[in-house]
Design an enzyme around this catalytic site. Sequence first.
Site, PDB file in Angstrom:
ATOM      1  N   SER A   1       0.852  -1.193   0.000  1.00  9.66           N
ATOM      2  CA  SER A   1       0.000   0.000   0.000  1.00  9.66           C
ATOM      3  C   SER A   1       0.881   1.234   0.000  1.00  9.66           C
ATOM      4  CB  SER A   1      -0.905   0.026   1.234  1.00  9.66           C
ATOM      5  OG  SER A   1      -1.544   1.288   1.368  1.00  9.66           O
TER       6      SER A   1
ATOM      7  N   TYR B   1      -0.837  -0.362  10.573  1.00 12.17           N
ATOM      8  CA  TYR B   1      -1.175  -0.789   9.216  1.00 12.17           C
ATOM      9  C   TYR B   1      -0.083  -0.363   8.232  1.00 12.17           C
ATOM     10  CZ  TYR B   1      -3.602  -1.096   4.734  1.00 12.17           C
ATOM     11  OH  TYR B   1      -3.933  -1.381   3.433  1.00 12.17           O
TER      12      TYR B   1
END
Length: 262
Positions: A140, A153
Amino acid sequence: MTTPTSVLITGASTGIGATYAERFARRSHDLVLVARDKTRLDSLAMRLHQEYGINVDVLPADLTKAADLLVVEARLRGDARIGTLINNAGIAQSGSFIEQTPDQVEQLIALNITALARLSNAVAPRLVRAGEGAIVNISSVVGLAPEFQMSVYGATKAFVLFLSQGLHVELSPKGVYVQAVLPAGTYTEIWDRAGIDISAYPAMMKVDELVDAALVGFDRRELITIPPLQDAAHWNALDTSRQVLLSDINQAQAAERYRSAS
């Protein structure tokens, strides 16, 4: 004619994983679909078999559970037909770091890091012996941006990027292709599952567009594919700066600025 290899996809019941499944089915690859939701997997498998005439195996598994993870690892080690692993399964967490519980943090790391690394480790030796194959890891852009305040995350996705780069160095000379895909915000169920309200967020990318772009990078054998990055020169500049920084490391002595307390 060479028979296409099978593709094992984690997190395959919805979103990015399900779209990867459909795209590889179009390319006549047999599939092994891994996710927790057996009902959804069965429905997807039936549709893809009917539409494309491929074989689809369903492997229900919660990759945060050791016993389930071992089953998928065994399949990757033992099934010589599987030539591509798509490490897509992942979760996000809402709230700041101090609002997240230890169990939430552990679960996020277990799926986004531990499962991905172990599945890659399970399949890589066999691919190396074959001298071919591919590992695709979904990272990501958050892994590049601690400013986004998604600390755990983002850290897991930074791990995925680093691991992919390291595996590329180790495995590409042996014939194994490794790709890291870095989406930005994408319309999938990950937001609802994390309890994140995206109604006020800027527009995001549709999952079909993301996967199609990622597959362009796959076909080009890119190491890093960032579909939302409009100018690839920016990534190239960042990577070049990293190389320059490494060339300035002298492990034998501290830099001059640290030789005085003033």
